[in-house]
Design a protein around this motif. Sequence first.
Motif, PDB file in Angstrom:
ATOM      1  N   GLY A  41      -8.056  17.916  -1.638  1.00  0.00           N
ATOM      2  CA  GLY A  41      -7.564  16.543  -1.623  1.00  0.00           C
ATOM      3  C   GLY A  41      -6.362  16.287  -2.518  1.00  0.00           C
ATOM      4  N   ASP A  42      -5.847  17.341  -3.159  1.00  0.00           N
ATOM      5  CA  ASP A  42      -4.654  17.213  -4.005  1.00  0.00           C
ATOM      6  C   ASP A  42      -3.499  17.998  -3.391  1.00  0.00           C
ATOM      7  OD1 ASP A  42      -4.389  15.614  -6.303  1.00  0.00           O
ATOM      8  OD2 ASP A  42      -6.015  16.745  -7.282  1.00  0.00           O
ATOM      9  N   TYR A  43      -2.287  17.482  -3.561  1.00  0.00           N
ATOM     10  CA  TYR A  43      -1.130  18.239  -3.092  1.00  0.00           C
ATOM     11  C   TYR A  43      -1.121  19.589  -3.794  1.00  0.00           C
ATOM     12  CZ  TYR A  43       0.566  13.485  -1.945  1.00  0.00           C
ATOM     13  OH  TYR A  43       0.707  12.206  -1.492  1.00  0.00           O
ATOM     14  N   ASP A  44      -0.974  20.659  -3.012  1.00  0.00           N
ATOM     15  CA  ASP A  44      -0.983  21.981  -3.637  1.00  0.00           C
ATOM     16  C   ASP A  44       0.416  22.607  -3.701  1.00  0.00           C
ATOM     17  OD1 ASP A  44      -0.508  22.874  -1.037  1.00  0.00           O
ATOM     18  OD2 ASP A  44      -2.599  23.419  -0.688  1.00  0.00           O
ATOM     19  N   GLY A  45       1.431  21.926  -3.161  1.00  0.00           N
ATOM     20  CA  GLY A  45       2.815  22.397  -3.321  1.00  0.00           C
ATOM     21  C   GLY A  45       3.177  23.589  -2.457  1.00  0.00           C
TER      22      GLY A  45
ATOM     23  N   ASP B  24       8.436  25.457   4.290  1.00  0.00           N
ATOM     24  CA  ASP B  24       7.861  26.235   3.198  1.00  0.00           C
ATOM     25  C   ASP B  24       8.471  25.730   1.889  1.00  0.00           C
ATOM     26  OD1 ASP B  24       6.942  28.196   1.427  1.00  0.00           O
ATOM     27  OD2 ASP B  24       6.946  29.707   3.010  1.00  0.00           O
ATOM     28  N   LEU B  25       7.638  25.322   0.963  1.00  0.00           N
ATOM     29  CA  LEU B  25       8.178  24.780  -0.297  1.00  0.00           C
ATOM     30  C   LEU B  25       8.549  25.878  -1.290  1.00  0.00           C
ATOM     31  CD1 LEU B  25       6.041  21.554  -0.637  1.00  0.00           C
ATOM     32  CD2 LEU B  25       8.391  21.801   0.173  1.00  0.00           C
ATOM     33  N   ARG B  26       8.361  27.109  -0.877  1.00  0.00           N
ATOM     34  CA  ARG B  26       8.870  28.218  -1.691  1.00  0.00           C
ATOM     35  C   ARG B  26      10.391  28.298  -1.571  1.00  0.00           C
ATOM     36  NH1 ARG B  26       9.404  34.063  -0.149  1.00  0.00           N
ATOM     37  NH2 ARG B  26       9.334  35.248  -2.085  1.00  0.00           N
ATOM     38  N   ASP B  27      10.907  27.982  -0.384  1.00  0.00           N
ATOM     39  CA  ASP B  27      12.363  28.051  -0.206  1.00  0.00           C
ATOM     40  C   ASP B  27      12.961  26.800   0.452  1.00  0.00           C
ATOM     41  OD1 ASP B  27      11.479  28.394   2.373  1.00  0.00           O
ATOM     42  OD2 ASP B  27      12.337  30.390   2.647  1.00  0.00           O
ATOM     43  N   PHE B  28      12.131  25.774   0.670  1.00  0.00           N
ATOM     44  CA  PHE B  28      12.601  24.512   1.255  1.00  0.00           C
ATOM     45  C   PHE B  28      13.231  24.734   2.644  1.00  0.00           C
ATOM     46  CE2 PHE B  28      12.649  21.070  -2.164  1.00  0.00           C
ATOM     47  CZ  PHE B  28      11.777  21.742  -2.993  1.00  0.00           C
ATOM     48  N   LYS B  29      12.659  25.642   3.417  1.00  0.00           N
ATOM     49  CA  LYS B  29      13.207  25.917   4.746  1.00  0.00           C
ATOM     50  C   LYS B  29      12.169  25.609   5.820  1.00  0.00           C
ATOM     51  CE  LYS B  29      17.057  28.192   3.408  1.00  0.00           C
ATOM     52  NZ  LYS B  29      17.215  29.651   3.307  1.00  0.00           N
ATOM     53  N   THR B  30      12.633  25.157   6.946  1.00  0.00           N
ATOM     54  CA  THR B  30      11.770  24.961   8.106  1.00  0.00           C
ATOM     55  C   THR B  30      11.410  26.326   8.661  1.00  0.00           C
ATOM     56  OG1 THR B  30      12.864  22.884   8.606  1.00  0.00           O
ATOM     57  CG2 THR B  30      11.593  23.883  10.385  1.00  0.00           C
ATOM     58  N   ARG B  31      10.121  26.613   8.710  1.00  0.00           N
ATOM     59  CA  ARG B  31       9.698  27.955   9.097  1.00  0.00           C
ATOM     60  C   ARG B  31       9.000  27.987  10.445  1.00  0.00           C
ATOM     61  NH1 ARG B  31      13.105  31.258   7.159  1.00  0.00           N
ATOM     62  NH2 ARG B  31      13.269  31.239   4.898  1.00  0.00           N
TER      63      ARG B  31
ATOM     64  N   ASN C 214       4.961  11.200  19.615  1.00  0.00           N
ATOM     65  CA  ASN C 214       4.046  11.643  18.554  1.00  0.00           C
ATOM     66  C   ASN C 214       4.314  10.893  17.254  1.00  0.00           C
ATOM     67  OD1 ASN C 214       2.246  13.264  17.075  1.00  0.00           O
ATOM     68  ND2 ASN C 214       3.945  14.599  16.458  1.00  0.00           N
ATOM     69  N   HIS C 215       3.859   9.663  17.214  1.00  0.00           N
ATOM     70  CA  HIS C 215       4.093   8.810  16.044  1.00  0.00           C
ATOM     71  C   HIS C 215       2.970   8.956  15.017  1.00  0.00           C
ATOM     72  CE1 HIS C 215       4.413   4.985  13.767  1.00  0.00           C
ATOM     73  NE2 HIS C 215       5.692   5.084  14.026  1.00  0.00           N
ATOM     74  N   GLY C 216       1.754   8.889  15.459  1.00  0.00           N
ATOM     75  CA  GLY C 216       0.599   8.961  14.546  1.00  0.00           C
ATOM     76  C   GLY C 216       0.389  10.390  14.078  1.00  0.00           C
ATOM     77  N   SER C 217       1.258  10.875  13.208  1.00  0.00           N
ATOM     78  CA  SER C 217       1.317  12.263  12.799  1.00  0.00           C
ATOM     79  C   SER C 217       2.342  12.322  11.677  1.00  0.00           C
ATOM     80  CB  SER C 217       1.760  13.105  13.994  1.00  0.00           C
ATOM     81  OG  SER C 217       1.778  14.476  13.686  1.00  0.00           O
ATOM     82  N   THR C 218       2.380  13.328  10.814  1.00  0.00           N
ATOM     83  CA  THR C 218       1.330  14.285  10.568  1.00  0.00           C
ATOM     84  C   THR C 218       0.436  13.748   9.468  1.00  0.00           C
ATOM     85  OG1 THR C 218       2.693  15.334   8.866  1.00  0.00           O
ATOM     86  CG2 THR C 218       2.865  16.229  11.037  1.00  0.00           C
ATOM     87  N   PHE C 219      -0.854  13.783   9.686  1.00  0.00           N
ATOM     88  CA  PHE C 219      -1.796  13.434   8.632  1.00  0.00           C
ATOM     89  C   PHE C 219      -2.696  14.639   8.484  1.00  0.00           C
ATOM     90  CE2 PHE C 219      -0.222   9.659  10.722  1.00  0.00           C
ATOM     91  CZ  PHE C 219       0.413   9.054   9.647  1.00  0.00           C
ATOM     92  N   ILE C 220      -2.913  14.998   7.249  1.00  0.00           N
ATOM     93  CA  ILE C 220      -3.517  16.301   6.982  1.00  0.00           C
ATOM     94  C   ILE C 220      -4.880  16.130   6.325  1.00  0.00           C
ATOM     95  CG2 ILE C 220      -2.491  16.620   4.665  1.00  0.00           C
ATOM     96  CD1 ILE C 220      -1.716  19.503   5.695  1.00  0.00           C
ATOM     97  N   THR C 221      -5.784  17.049   6.617  1.00  0.00           N
ATOM     98  CA  THR C 221      -7.128  16.987   6.033  1.00  0.00           C
ATOM     99  C   THR C 221      -7.095  17.512   4.590  1.00  0.00           C
ATOM    100  OG1 THR C 221      -7.572  19.144   7.011  1.00  0.00           O
ATOM    101  CG2 THR C 221      -8.263  17.206   8.274  1.00  0.00           C
ATOM    102  N   PRO C 222      -8.119  17.173   3.785  1.00  0.00           N
ATOM    103  CA  PRO C 222      -8.058  17.460   2.343  1.00  0.00           C
ATOM    104  C   PRO C 222      -7.949  18.939   1.988  1.00  0.00           C
ATOM    105  CG  PRO C 222      -9.713  15.785   2.787  1.00  0.00           C
ATOM    106  CD  PRO C 222      -9.273  16.302   4.119  1.00  0.00           C
ATOM    107  N   ASN C 223      -8.253  19.823   2.904  1.00  0.00           N
ATOM    108  CA  ASN C 223      -8.013  21.241   2.630  1.00  0.00           C
ATOM    109  C   ASN C 223      -7.078  21.849   3.665  1.00  0.00           C
ATOM    110  OD1 ASN C 223      -9.584  21.990   0.154  1.00  0.00           O
ATOM    111  ND2 ASN C 223     -11.181  20.966   1.354  1.00  0.00           N
TER     112      ASN C 223
ATOM    113  N   ALA D 234       6.881  17.398 -10.077  1.00  0.00           N
ATOM    114  CA  ALA D 234       7.874  18.476  -9.972  1.00  0.00           C
ATOM    115  C   ALA D 234       7.278  19.825 -10.366  1.00  0.00           C
ATOM    116  CB  ALA D 234       9.089  18.158 -10.837  1.00  0.00           C
ATOM    117  N   ASP D 235       6.396  19.837 -11.345  1.00  0.00           N
ATOM    118  CA  ASP D 235       5.919  21.148 -11.820  1.00  0.00           C
ATOM    119  C   ASP D 235       4.935  21.815 -10.855  1.00  0.00           C
ATOM    120  OD1 ASP D 235       3.629  19.701 -12.270  1.00  0.00           O
ATOM    121  OD2 ASP D 235       3.781  19.756 -14.470  1.00  0.00           O
ATOM    122  N   LYS D 236       4.601  21.138  -9.767  1.00  0.00           N
ATOM    123  CA  LYS D 236       3.746  21.795  -8.767  1.00  0.00           C
ATOM    124  C   LYS D 236       4.547  22.737  -7.865  1.00  0.00           C
ATOM    125  CE  LYS D 236      -0.157  18.640  -8.230  1.00  0.00           C
ATOM    126  NZ  LYS D 236      -0.857  17.765  -7.266  1.00  0.00           N
ATOM    127  N   LEU D 237       5.850  22.600  -7.878  1.00  0.00           N
ATOM    128  CA  LEU D 237       6.681  23.456  -7.022  1.00  0.00           C
ATOM    129  C   LEU D 237       7.394  24.504  -7.873  1.00  0.00           C
ATOM    130  CD1 LEU D 237       8.338  21.050  -4.439  1.00  0.00           C
ATOM    131  CD2 LEU D 237       6.041  21.960  -4.514  1.00  0.00           C
TER     132      LEU D 237
END
Lengths: 620, 620
Positions: free
Chosen positions: B125-129, B145-152, B164-173, B491-494
């Motif tokens: 349930g927490d952002y994991d970066g 990918d937040l390792r390189d900020f690129k669309t993968r 596709n408007h009602g998106s993206t919503f993500i589950t806690p894991n 910021a320190d999560k990335l």
Amino acid sequence: MADTKLWTRIAVALAAVGALALVVGCPPSKPKGSKRPAAASDIAVAAEKTYVPPGDLDEYYMFSSGGHSGQVYVYGIPSMRHITTIPVFAPYSGTGYGFDDESKAMLGNLTWGDVHHPALSETGGDYDGRWLFVNEMNGRVARIDLRDFKTRQIIGPVPNISGNHGSTFITPNSEYILMSSRFSIPIPKGKAVSIDRYASEYKGVAAGIKVDPKTGQMSLGWQVLLPPFDWDLGDAGKKLSEGWFFLTCYNSERATGKLEVTASQRDRDYIAAIDWRLAEKAAAEGKGELVGGVKVLDPKTVPGLVYLLPCGKSPHGVDVSPDGKYVVGSGKLQGVTTAFNFEKVLTAIKNKDFAGEEDGIPVLKYESIKDAEVPVGLGPLHTQFGPDGMAYTSLFVDSALAKWKLGTWEVLDKVPMSYSTGHLAAAEGDTVSPDGKWLVGLNKLSHGRHLPVGPSQPESSQLVDISGDKMKLVYDAFTEPEPHYAQIIKADKLKPIEVYPREENKHPLAIWDVKDAGVTRKGNEVLAKVVVVRSSMTPALIEVNEGDTVKVALTNIEQTTDELHGFGLLDYNINVVLDPGETKTVTFKADKPGVFPYYCTNFCSALHQEMQGYLVVKPR
Amino acid sequence: MADTKLWTRIAVALAAVGALALVVGCPPSKPKGSKRPAAASDIAVAAEKTYVPPGDLDEYYMFSSGGHSGQVYVYGIPSMRHITTIPVFAPYSGTGYGFDDESKAMLGNLTWGDVHHPALSETGGDYDGRWLFVNEMNGRVARIDLRDFKTRQIIGPVPNISGNHGSTFITPNSEYILMSSRFSIPIPKGKAVSIDRYASEYKGVAAGIKVDPKTGQMSLGWQVLLPPFDWDLGDAGKKLSEGWFFLTCYNSERATGKLEVTASQRDRDYIAAIDWRLAEKAAAEGKGELVGGVKVLDPKTVPGLVYLLPCGKSPHGVDVSPDGKYVVGSGKLQGVTTAFNFEKVLTAIKNKDFAGEEDGIPVLKYESIKDAEVPVGLGPLHTQFGPDGMAYTSLFVDSALAKWKLGTWEVLDKVPMSYSTGHLAAAEGDTVSPDGKWLVGLNKLSHGRHLPVGPSQPESSQLVDISGDKMKLVYDAFTEPEPHYAQIIKADKLKPIEVYPREENKHPLAIWDVKDAGVTRKGNEVLAKVVVVRSSMTPALIEVNEGDTVKVALTNIEQTTDELHGFGLLDYNINVVLDPGETKTVTFKADKPGVFPYYCTNFCSALHQEMQGYLVVKPR
């Protein structure tokens, strides 16, 4: 010729030091100016100086080149906020640019450009706030209307020009825009000549693009044949030097292959001085030859058209002082910048005080025309001006700025920059009456200046307060790739409109009443006239047959500010945005059967979500 | 049913008032909270709070949707500086995205997207970066990918999903990402059914996209058939409500035509609650039918899969509190927002305490499941959370934010916004442990807040300091079109990388030494392997014949941070950018004879200008 090997060794060493410094996160070398540590009180002052509270407005606009992103980015100063993006040479679906028939036709077959040097239109040598011109490397120049911040014309690819880097530089009354070839090619374009014959059969070209004084419309003027050097950057003369264009070059060795080695044989390259009034006159008199559809003048046959001023090896910028007297340029790895005195240039020309020639173009004597070598520091790239004879030079290698004075040639101050500043932009800095106050360094590297964003590191720009005796770095801003140059204009010179008045809309397919909306057919061509207004699109249903060619003509009949509407048609890659009072068309082949929603993409009112319709494509 | 005509009259009146207010440049209506005039001392405090001095770093990243620009924009907080652009669904020549073979293939036939709701990956349930997911309206979801900020990865267009408007919503894991159809269509896509049969033959669809827990790779999961309402926005349950997805809708009238009128007949629409664990189980057990290539579950045949919670008419956001207990949603023109108690929802389901059904889906009773109607103000659109039960709701019509408390339901403060705030983003605001501190209002209108830029007015975002009892508006920033939603992460999560390590580069055409560079030919297919490194491209000459298919494989062999190189090939519309350690290919047909320069577009060193070569295309 000086010791070429030594020069190369210095360059390689400098590059290595730069790289090493970047790894450890400090500037490539420390500027000699005293380091002013940021005390808490300094921070508070800088914070207040740059802070534009909610509801307040910035004092200046900065128009910054977006390099190979193809666009122009607009910033407010002193907040350094990115306030809008003007799409120019690349599609930008945020405003639907490159998606409607009209802008798609303007872009042609190219979906990117490499924007370099914006030029605000001038009257009497001052920015007049009418248009902004920008070049890009594929031989094109665009005109942006500052009434609505829209790209209104793209001229080019202009014949014979290849790698249009030395552009756009504008004359003091916006008569002409300069273009030039950074990469010489055989002309006309399309001729394949072996690279072995580079020195004699490849050609440099400079072009004057004529600007209509009333409308800003650009047209082909004349071109001037130049030796196959790499023509880099320019500036137009003003006041004392009005009527001349200046253009730097590197690779006067006419080398090919690894230029980092082969183009470093000579001690000096050149600044070309082109008499554009003479070019205009010669072309009008029928001189020159048609090459690639445009009149090309050979300096051999038009005496007095071009002169070459020897300059330190591989210069970048060349900048004319506000009074037009000094032409400032430097080798990009020198420790000094040279102020050429244009009065001395004219005298040397009159006296035929020449050192030699290149392809029939006279070369002046460096010692006869220079007034001073100003010891600004290492790597002087570009100079901007303030009032009272103040000059500011970016020091690429030192990663610093130097402030110095025209005439006395004293270096008065230096400030460190992060890192590798290329161009500078001063408030109204290219005019005959610069403002001072603010100076922006357009830095090439940004490592460690902002939160990290991966290997694709953006560039950065830094704001320097130049209102006092000492320069003060007050703000760091990321800038979109890649800031090559910018111009800064007083905000009150621009009076953009907010709505297109209905009476100005002359589009043949504009409609203003839902009763005129609807779908008509001629054979397999379908025309849908659509009215777009809060909070519906009329008609809400467009039925066509598979294989039809469909033209949708959309009119946003709003006359209220900020009431934009978008027309997104799913699965058909269509996305048009309409400002209040605007009509646009989009034409496509209905090649997929099915039901495809269209909807408003730009928020417009509480009932925005309800603003939708369906395209039904019946199968064949 | 309530008085529909009255409601419509209110809506029309509100829209008119809004329009009028905009003309005169003031917010549509004054919020009831006390107006706090900006005293000089307040300005100084705000300036220092938001000022990030040169060399210092921001505290948070904000990832903001770029709407129909197709991109994601990254801002630093509290400076509100735009710090980079991540190209996702539209080509962006600034980073060469959409020009090399690899990214071009990922984009497919679409050159725009309409990005709405970024979702940071979560663990517990927490952002994991690790990743950022974003949807767009043409039925696609991308992973950055937040390792390189690129669309993968881009998945889609996903079958059966339309708008596709009602998106993206993500589950806690991060097990699933939700997608859904805002515009119902006949399925599978491609079926043309008359709009007259909308209510029965057009289908709403929600989709669960499976996310690989190790790699983030997305794949088609299952889909759930829904009535042909317009499915709008969602959120995933957490803690107490983990295992559920929530999704708002409007147009439960199943109307067509002018929805602003036809879809306003009912007093309430719905929030759907979807049991995604049950969907996963049912699909695994082979239930459902293959439609358009994906397993579609009909709630009629999977009891317990979906329930409908009645909600004020035309809700926008639905937001789950950090403890998972409350589901907050409101009609978008109401003066209150409703807090549904998920414990009561579960009880009502257990007791089959239903009010009716829609296409076999049970409808719960509003009175049985609601805990409170909080009088936040007019036009509640979206709620974010802080620590200690604090909630913040955007008031679209009031142009204000309300701060209130879960459980006590007191409204504690209001602050005016400029104007028409849609979504909100609070620091770590969608997690089980929000940070408080900062709140950003993503405003739909910006008139008069910044220097004018013509009719195409950008949007704006405003930063609010929520660290004290009273909210304080401290900063105005323009935002690229069009900010629909954002998330803010510490910021320190990335920990982004700065260079692609050579040993990770597995590209089959990568080369690391100039001795391996060169041009080879097989029939009329030419392969040029090019090494790119300061300050040359090897080879500097590529000779081909007209009609050849040319593949250029470029490796940037630098392992130094910030040493990007570009490969611009003039006249051929080619512009590739290579980060340090990267290999990319670009393939084209040499259909124009002549000499075409290529050059480095990204500044890299003092000898950057010398980094060039020539493509010679010999005529047939």
